[in-house]
Design an enzyme around this catalytic site. Structure first.
Site, PDB file in Angstrom:
ATOM      1  N   TYR A 108       0.867  -1.190   0.000  1.00 48.38           N
ATOM      2  CA  TYR A 108       0.000   0.000   0.000  1.00 48.38           C
ATOM      3  C   TYR A 108       0.900   1.234   0.000  1.00 48.38           C
ATOM      4  CZ  TYR A 108      -2.862   3.824   1.787  1.00 48.38           C
ATOM      5  OH  TYR A 108      -3.477   5.034   1.941  1.00 48.38           O
ATOM      6  N   GLU A 196      -3.519   7.685  -3.578  1.00 48.13           N
ATOM      7  CA  GLU A 196      -3.534   6.379  -2.913  1.00 48.13           C
ATOM      8  C   GLU A 196      -3.412   5.265  -3.929  1.00 48.13           C
ATOM      9  OE1 GLU A 196      -5.983   5.018   0.856  1.00 48.13           O
ATOM     10  OE2 GLU A 196      -7.230   4.842  -0.944  1.00 48.13           O
TER      11      GLU A 196
END
Length: 387
Positions: A108, A196
Site C-alpha cells: 500500500y 492512494e
C-alpha cells in the site's frame, strides 16, 4: 473532486509513475476492441468512485474472447454495491481493460495532508490489497509514515527509507524509491488532496507498478487547473451536491432526518454533533458561508427538501460578517418561495440578533425560535419525533 482510476493512471503516466498497460472503454464494442489490443489474460475493471470493487464483482480476469464478452456485457450497466457505495450501489458506465500481471507481492502507498502537523504524510504498508482503515485499526505498526517539510519536499533518503520498510532490495528498492518520489511530485503539482495506491505491486519480473490508483483534487485549487474540469463525472455525484455547487454552497448528503443550514464549517460540525447528542441524526452538512441571503437560503431549502427523509430543518446562523436581521428576512422570503412544509427551527446569534428575533416573532409564520444551540437542537429533535 474525485476522478476515476483510468483517469488517475493517465495522470500517473505523465509523472513517470508506472502502471500496467490499459485502455478505458465506454461501450461493449469499445471494451472488446480494448481486450483484443491488450491481449489475454486481461483484467476487466468497473470504474466508479468507490473502493471495494473487487469484492463486489467489479474486477474480473478474462482468459479468452468469449469470457471477455460475457463479463463485459454483465459488468457494463450493473449496479455495483461495495462497502463505500452503500446498499443503493452505483451504476457502472465505464470500464478499464488492463493487462493481467504476475504478482510477487502487494503493498500500500498513500499521500495525504496531516492537518495537525501541517505537513504532507507519505505512508506505505506491507498489507497491500487490504483496506488501510482496517490495517490502521488492527495492526497500526504495519503502516510506516514519513512527514514531509513543504518547503523542501520528499527527499530521496525518505523515499528510500519507505521503500526499504517494505522489504525491498536491489533494483526493486531503487524502482520503489523513484516511484515514491514521482508520486509525491504528482501529488504536489496537481494540488491533490489524496493520492492512494492499493495495491502497489512488485511483479515477478521485478517491476514496481500501481495496480490501482486513486486521486482526489483539492476543490479550492481547481481554478489553477482548468484542464481537470473535463475529468469530472457528474453521474458519480449526488444531484443535490451538484445543485449546491452552482450556488457555492458546501453540501454533503447524510442519512438522518434533520436538515441543517449553517454558516461556517466548524459551526456546522458542532450543530450535527449536538443533534446526535439529543437523539436524532443530521440529514446533511450544509454550509451557506459568510453571505447568507434570500437567494442562498432559498437554494439551501430547495436542496435540503430534495431529500425525502428530512422531517425538520434547523437553521443555525452566527451573524458576524452577515447580519442576523438580513438572514431573518431572507428566511421569510425563502420559506414563502419554496413552500416549506416541515417544521423550521431557527437560532440566530450575533450581529442584530435581537432585531432578527423580532422580525421572526412578527412574521406570522410558524417558525420555532430557539434561544441557543442546545435549545435549538432539543426543539428540532422534538419536531422530528412529532412529525
Amino acid at each position: 473532486m474525485k476522478i476515476h482510476e483510468y483517469q488517475a493512471k493517465e495522470l500517473f503516466k505523465k509523472f513517470q509513475v508506472a502502471v500496467p498497460k490499459g485502455v478505458a472503454a465506454f461501450s461493449t464494442e469499445d471494451a472488446l476492441n480494448a481486450v483484443q489490443r491488450i491481449g489475454f489474460p486481461a483484467v476487466v475493471k468497473a470504474q466508479i468512485h468507490a473502493g471495494g470493487r473487487g469484492k463486489g464483482g467489479g474486477v474480473k480476469i478474462v482468459k479468452d474472447i468469449e469470457e471477455a464478452k460475457t463479463t463485459i456485457e454483465k459488468m457494463l450497466g450493473m449496479i455495483l454495491v461495495t462497502h463505500q457505495t452503500g446498499p443503493q450501489g452505483k451504476k457502472v458506465q465505464r470500464l478499464l481493460i488492463e493487462e493481467a500481471v504476475a504478482l510477487e507481492k502487494e503493498f500500500y502507498a498513500g499521500i495525504v495532508l496531516d492537518r495537525e502537523k501541517s505537513k504532507n504524510v507519505v505512508m506505505v504498508s506491507t498489507e497491500g490489497g487490504v483496506e488501510i482503515e482496517k490495517v490502521a485499526e488492527e495492526t497500526p505498526e504495519k503502516i510506516v509514515k514519513v512527514w514531509v517539510d513543504p518547503m523542501i519536499g520528499l527527499r530521496p533518503f525518505q523515499a528510500r527509507y519507505l521503500a526499504y520498510s517494505l522489504g525491498l532490495l536491489g533494483d526493486s528498492l531503487k524502482q520503489a524509491t523513484n516511484f515514491l518520489l514521482n508520486l509525491y511530485q504528482l501529488y504536489v503539482q496537481s494540488d491533490a488532496s489524496l493520492a492512494e495506491i492499493n495495491p502497489l505491486a512488485l511483479l515477478k519480473d521485478g517491476r514496481i507498478v500501481a495496480l490501482d490508483a486513486k486521486i482526489n483534487f483539492d476543490d479550492n485549487a481547481l481554478d489553477r487547473h482548468p484542464e481537470y474540469s473535463e475529468l469530472r463525472d457528474l453521474t458519480e455525484e449526488e444531484p443535490a451536491e451538484i445543485e449546491a455547487s452552482k450556488y457555492n454552497l458546501n453540501y454533503i448528503k447524510l442519512d438522518g432526518q434533520v436538515g441543517c443550514m449553517v454558516n461556517g464549517a466548524g459551526l456546522a460540525m458542532a450543530t450535527m454533533d449536538i443533534i446526535k447528542y439529543y437523539g436524532s441524526e443530521p440529514a446533511n452538512f450544509l454550509d451557506v458561508g459568510g453571505s447568507a441571503n434570500k437567494d442562498t437560503v432559498a437554494a439551501g431549502f430547495k436542496i435540503i427538501l430534495s431529500d425525502p427523509n428530512v422531517k425538520a430543518i434547523l437553521i443555525n446562523i452566527f451573524g458576524g460578517i452577515v447580519r442576523c436581521d438580513r438572514v431573518a428576512n431572507g428566511v421569510m422570503e425563502a420559506v414563502k418561495e419554496e413552500n416549506v412544509t416541515v417544521p423550521v427551527v431557527i437560532r440566530l446569534e450575533g450581529t442584530n440578533s435581537v432585531e432578527a428575533a423580532e422580525i421572526l416573532k412578527n412574521s406570522g409564520m410558524n417558525f420555532i425560535v430557539a434561544s441557543d444551540l442546545s435549545d435549538a437542537a432539543q426543539k428540532v429533535v422534538q419536531a422530528v419525533k412529532a412529525n
